[in-house]
Structure formats: C-alpha cells, structure tokens
Design a protein around this motif. Structure first.
Motif, PDB file in Angstrom:
ATOM      1  N   PRO A 102       0.735  -1.037   0.296  1.00 24.89           N
ATOM      2  CA  PRO A 102       0.150   0.055  -0.254  1.00 24.89           C
ATOM      3  C   PRO A 102       1.046   1.443  -0.258  1.00 24.89           C
ATOM      4  CG  PRO A 102      -0.891  -1.533   1.494  1.00 24.89           C
ATOM      5  CD  PRO A 102       0.836  -2.471   1.068  1.00 24.89           C
ATOM      6  N   GLU A 105       2.123   2.961   3.419  1.00 25.62           N
ATOM      7  CA  GLU A 105       3.648   1.969   4.231  1.00 25.62           C
ATOM      8  C   GLU A 105       4.365   2.932   3.878  1.00 25.62           C
ATOM      9  OE1 GLU A 105       3.978  -1.975   3.921  1.00 25.62           O
ATOM     10  OE2 GLU A 105       2.047  -3.276   4.278  1.00 25.62           O
ATOM     11  N   GLU A 132      -4.914   3.119   1.197  1.00 25.54           N
ATOM     12  CA  GLU A 132      -4.478   1.960   1.331  1.00 25.54           C
ATOM     13  C   GLU A 132      -4.754   1.061  -0.802  1.00 25.54           C
ATOM     14  OE1 GLU A 132      -7.857   3.890  -0.334  1.00 25.54           O
ATOM     15  OE2 GLU A 132      -6.729   4.230   1.754  1.00 25.54           O
ATOM     16  N   THR A 133      -3.992   2.022  -1.235  1.00 30.63           N
ATOM     17  CA  THR A 133      -4.127   1.642  -2.776  1.00 30.63           C
ATOM     18  C   THR A 133      -2.624   0.932  -2.793  1.00 30.63           C
ATOM     19  OG1 THR A 133      -5.139   3.923  -3.309  1.00 30.63           O
ATOM     20  CG2 THR A 133      -4.223   2.678  -5.187  1.00 30.63           C
ATOM     21  N   VAL A 134      -2.731   0.241  -3.427  1.00 33.15           N
ATOM     22  CA  VAL A 134      -1.110  -1.281  -3.207  1.00 33.15           C
ATOM     23  C   VAL A 134      -0.641  -0.465  -4.678  1.00 33.15           C
ATOM     24  CG1 VAL A 134      -0.800  -3.319  -3.742  1.00 33.15           C
ATOM     25  CG2 VAL A 134      -2.343  -2.272  -2.611  1.00 33.15           C
TER      26      VAL A 134
END
Length: 159
Positions: A102, A105, A132-134
């Motif tokens: 994500p 991170e 949260e977008t990977v």
C-alpha cells in the motif's frame, strides 16, 4: 468557457456549451444515472446532428479517457503559478520495495514533503490515491512538491 445548466424536471440536468466551431454540445445527466450526449448545429438548436447514450459506467470511462492526458497539463499549469512547486513522475519498478504494498506504507508525504496526487496505471488514472491503494509494478506516480521532495520520493520508492 461558459457552461449552461438547465434543469429538466423529471429527467435530470442538461449541460451545454458552444465549441470553437459554433456547435452546441449538450450533455443530459439523467436521474437514472445514464447520460445522453448531443451535438446541435448553431443554426437550429432543436435539431441534433448526433446523439448517443452512455451508461454511468461508460460515462466514467469516457471521462477518464478525456481527463487523463489533461492531468499532467493541469499540474504543470499549477507549478508555473506557484513558485517552488514542481510536478514529477516516478515509476514503480518490479524490484522496488513498495511494489505490491500500500502507498501508505511508504509514508512518502511525511518523509519527503511531496504528495502523490495520482497514479497512472496503464490506461487508467487513479486520482487522489488513498493510503490503502496498493502500488503495482509499472505504476507511474504523479508527485507534487519541491524538486528535492520529488527526488526524495523517487529514491524512497525505488529503495
């Protein structure tokens, strides 16, 4: 450019503008979520030259297609207006530490002061990606910040 908005009771809203050729472009946003697009000649606005209908999903795809090339232009315009602000692009390579993880991170904004404002993924654009977008290999991050901040995002994402 002037856009006229007309309420169509029981139907939805119609948006109209005149293009450089003098044609009136009309978009009817129906309450059902569908859209109708029409081109009217300048002489008789009641006679449509062409009409086609789109579902909500099709309209979203068309908006992405039309909007994607303009995102970079708009950020470039913004960076000319604000001294010290730059726009850059950072590609996520397959062997980088954040491919498959994500965006949050990376803590890119906290660590660099630059912001990831969009992700270009193939033909798609993900505007304002959330933490949260990977990230995927091949993604291109559109980054706004100082030149140093953009360089720092590149170093961070590439490890």
């Amino acid at each position: 450019m002037d856009v006229n908005e007309v309420l169509l009771p029981g139907v939805g809203l119609r948006y109209e503008f005149v293009n450089q050729d003098g044609d009136r472009i009309g978009v009817v946003a129906r309450r059902s979520g569908d859209f109708e697009l029409a081109v009217y000649g300048g002489v008789d606005p009641d006679q449509a030259k062409a009409v086609f209908r789109l579902t909500g999903e099709e309209a979203d795809v068309l908006a992405e297609i039309l909007g994607a090339p303009r995102i970079a232009e708009r950020f470039a315009d913004l960076t000319r207006e604000v001294p010290g602000l730059s726009a850059g692009q950072v590609e996520v390579l397959a062997d980088t530490p954040f491919a498959g993880r994500p965006l949050g991170e990376s803590r890119a904004r906290t660590r660099t002061g630059a912001s990831v404002v969009a992700i270009v993924r193939g033909e798609d654009v993900i505007p304002s990606p959330g933490p949260e977008t990977v990230l995927q290999s091949g993604d291109v991050l559109v980054v706004i910040g100082t030149r140093e901040g953009i360089t720092a995002v590149e170093r961070l994402v590439r490890g």
